[in-house]
Scaffold this active site. Structure first.
Site, PDB file in Angstrom:
ATOM      1  N   GLU A 107       0.799  -1.234   0.000  1.00 20.18           N
ATOM      2  CA  GLU A 107       0.000   0.000   0.000  1.00 20.18           C
ATOM      3  C   GLU A 107       0.828   1.279   0.000  1.00 20.18           C
ATOM      4  OE1 GLU A 107      -4.140  -1.336   2.019  1.00 20.18           O
ATOM      5  OE2 GLU A 107      -2.514  -1.022   3.413  1.00 20.18           O
TER       6      GLU A 107
HETATM    7  C1  ACM Z   1      -2.442  -5.285   3.902  1.00 18.41           C
HETATM    8  O1  ACM Z   1      -3.546  -5.692   4.250  1.00 18.41           O
HETATM    9  N1  ACM Z   1      -2.278  -4.033   3.558  1.00 18.41           N
HETATM   10  C2  ACM Z   1      -1.288  -6.147   3.847  1.00 18.41           C
END
Ligand code: ACM
Length: 704
Positions: free
Chosen positions: A323
């Site tokens: 992310e």
């Molecule tokens: C995640 O759930 N961002 C690894």
């Protein structure tokens, strides 16, 4: 010892017909995970106060000795049998021992270590044999699950078990960043993991909301990044040793280069934006990102990983990698120029450069790299491991290209899905199109306990007992998939997990007492049996939460898998799926609806006098209304020949739709089965009406 000689019945759960095996398995076998092979006799061995254990072989290590002592402690505590001190203290050279444990060698705590064992309860006594002490520890846990306590005393079924795991990587991830989890929380969860044969604690130590490990060389990390809530090096070692004693690896995660707020709160000069940075207090995906284009970053990370590589024993270090939204990279002209110079069209290409540099550092310290999906870019060496949170297909894609991986998508226990949802999710389903070589790269999976909405008080109830069922998915043959039998066994295992100090069962009544400031919590418990926390990420959408929000409300006391609601749903399905005349189903449906209908009156005073409970009052009133609708429908189905038709049906569908509205971030779990009753009562074909369809949950992951 009493034991009847009998022919063993061979029950192999490896056969393709094994879905039926659970039904053949007698109720005395409450094992979880189910072993690979069980040969069941008909007699039993009785354990009395003369019970003793003898450890043999080169694998009779101090670790196995301590494991045997813990087993004896639990056996004695559960049964109230008084053993002599010598039973605990003399564990070798005992010719008379009732139980012999033979381990050939000390097991290494590395991926793929031998965890197999053979456990035989025969006329000669109890024999546990394993190639390694870790395999013997797994067998001791099975032995404890085999104990039966009833009018015959303390007995073990006559049985021969051969067991080994289906997957070598069976993990639980605990996020200590968003809410700090004290050492005792981690330790009791390690005990729970060992009880269900999980072998990896993935410790999420760093995220935007906190840097939780002491670092001598770069002390601002824990000093400025943690509010003083971090694990000292001594505590980290304590956890690693505690885990190792239970045959569990500890893989630390230091999330990079995104989720970078805590790193940059301490060392803003490594940021991609000028800063300043502050520890993040809320949840989501944030912009702070480490600058991968400056050499200072790699000097810093070299220093950091040198220390962490020495502190943590495991071969693997997890670098996160998830992310990174790239916003701060694209907003920084120097980073954009670096990307242009190197021909990187998008942030992911720059992240690959970063990963390669980090990998070089980890490799120089003898470590292997694991990271979330985003670290998977072709060209990286094939000894990195991909942890898939996005989906099985991305895991398979990596496996086809030669990369090993583990599955976490489908095991996000923070999303508050019921146990069967996770249980039926398989890292490697039967019908996968992977070749044998590719399939061998699927190493297993991990349940993920993200900590936005858990405190040290509630975390156990989010992890357990559901994670025991996930552990079975990772350990047992893939053919073991009987949901009803899983729930039956889970009920037993949940209580055994309490013996280890886990608080998932006992904290609930305590939380209810705190909420109502009263002793009579029975009506609150009835309400709690019908509601669950809202699923997926709706809790945060309905009410803004931060690191400082209370996690002491009804939604926190509510379980992800409300058993009374589930049992009601099953009774309705059985009733409607049968001939509508099953007296047992009718009685249990009526009994549940009547008790729910009355409950609001019983709760009135409690709810009225507690500000903390006021938000749940509409839910209690709704439960009464829904139950009344259900009782009407049940009467029509059981006492009347006439179906009242669409005019009767429509307003009820509307009222039930309205009953789905969450209150206090909880939702009522009995609406769908009442809807089914109502639709079946109105006109049998109405189940085809759109308004009669149960509402399915959508699945989602992300934002961690
Ligand atoms: C995640 O759930 N961002 C690894």
């Amino acid at each position: 010892m009493r034991l009847t000689i009998s022919a063993f019945v061979f029950v192999s759960v490896l056969t393709s017909t094994s879905i039926a095996v659970a039904e053949e398995t007698p109720p005395t076998l409450d094992l979880m995970p189910v072993p690979a092979q069980i040969e069941l006799g008909t007699g039993f061995y009785t354990i009395d106060e003369d019970f003793s254990v003898n450890l043999e072989g080169d694998g009779a290590t101090p670790r196995l000795r301590r494991g045997a002592q813990r087993m004896l402690r639990r056996l004695s505590d559960r049964s109230a049998l008084f053993f002599e001190p010598s039973t605990f203290l003399e564990l070798v050279d005992r010719d008379d021992a009732a139980m012999t444990v033979t381990a050939d060698r000390a097991g290494g705590l590395a991926l793929g270590g031998d965890e197999s064992y053979r456990l035989a309860v025969t006329q000669e006594g109890i024999r546990l044999q394993a190639a390694t002490d870790i395999g013997a520890l797994r067998g001791l846990e099975t032995f404890l699950q085999l104990l039966t306590l009833d009018e015959n005393g303390v007995t073990v079924s006559e049985v021969v078990i051969f067991d080994e795991p289906r997957f070598p990587w069976r993990g639980l991830m605990i996020d200590s960043s968003r809410h700090f989890m004290p050492v005792e929380v981690i330790k009791r969860n390690l005990d729970g993991m060992a009880a269900v044969k999980l072998n990896v604690l993935h410790w999420h130590l760093v995220d935007d909301q906190g840097f939780r490990v002491e670092c001598l060389a770069l002390p601002k990390l824990h000093e400025l990044g943690s509010d003083g809530l971090y694990y000292t090096r001594v505590q980290i070692r304590e956890v690693i040793d505690y885990a190792a004693d239970r045959g569990i690896r500890v893989v630390p995660e230091f999330d990079l280069p995104g989720h970078g707020t805590a790193w940059l709160t301490a060392y803003p000069e490594l940021g991609s934006a000028p800063g300043p940075y502050e520890i993040e207090r809320s949840w989501g995906i944030f912009d702070p990102t480490i600058n991968p284009t400056i050499e200072e970053t790699y000097v810093f990370l070299d220093t950091f990983f040198a220390e962490m590589a020495a502190l943590f024993d495991d071969d693997f270090i997890h670098i996160g990698g998830d992310e990174n939204n790239g916003k701060h990279w694209l907003a920084n002209p120097e980073i954009v120029a670096f990307m242009e110079k190197n021909g990187y069209d998008e942030p992911l290409m720059l992240q690959r450069y970063f990963n390669e540099r980090v990998l070089e550092i980890l490799t120089s310290y003898g470590k292997r790299m694991i990271g979330w999906d985003e670290i998977f870019q072709e060209g990286l060496p094939k000894n990195i491991v991909i942890q898939s949170w996005r989906g099985r297909e991305s895991l398979f894609e990596a496996a086809r290209l030669g990369y090993p991986g583990i599955l976490s998508n489908g095991y996000y226990i923070d999303l508050i899905h019921p146990t069967d949802h996770h249980y039926l999710n398989d890292p490697l389903p039967d019908d996968s199109d992977l070749s044998a070589e590719e399939a061998a790269r699927i190493l297993g999976g991990e349940a993920t306990m993200w900590a936005e909405y858990v405190s040290s008080e509630t975390v156990d109830s989010r992890i357990w007992p559901r994670t025991a069922a996930i552990a079975e998915r990772f350990w047992s043959p893939g053919t073991v998939r009987d949901v009803a039998d899983m729930y039956r066994r889970l009920d037993h295992i949940s209580l055994q997990l309490e013996e280890l100090g886990l608080q998932h069962e006992r904290n609930r009544p305590m939380m209810l007492r705190q909420l109502c400031r009263c002793r009579d919590i029975a009506p609150l418990e009835v309400l709690l049996g019908t509601i669950e926390p809202v699923k997926v990420y709706r809790r945060g959408q309905q009410r803004k939460h931060t690191q400082f929000s209370p996690l002491t409300r009804m939604v926190d006391a509510a379980w992800p898998d409300a058993a009374p609601a589930r049992q009601f749903q099953w009774a309705v399905a059985s009733f409607l799926g049968g001939d509508l005349a099953d007296e047992f189903d009718i009685a249990s449906i009526r009994g549940a609806l009547e008790s729910w209908q009355k409950n609001d009156a019983a709760l009135e005073e409690t709810l009225g006098t507690s500000p903390a409970l006021a938000e749940i009052q509409p839910m209690s009133a709704t439960l009464t209304e829904v139950s009344a609708i259900g009782l009407d429908a049940l009467d029509l189905l059981t006492k009347s020949d006439a179906a009242p038709g669409a005019e009767w049906l429509q307003p009820r569908i509307e009222r039930l739709e309205a009953a789905r509205k969450p209150h206090g971030q909880t939702e009522l779990m009995v609406v769908d089965p009442v809807l089914e009753l109502v639709c079946a009562a109105a006109l049998p074909a109405s189940l085809k009406e759109p308004g009669c369809q149960p509402k399915q949950e959508a699945m989602a992951v992300g934002e961690h």
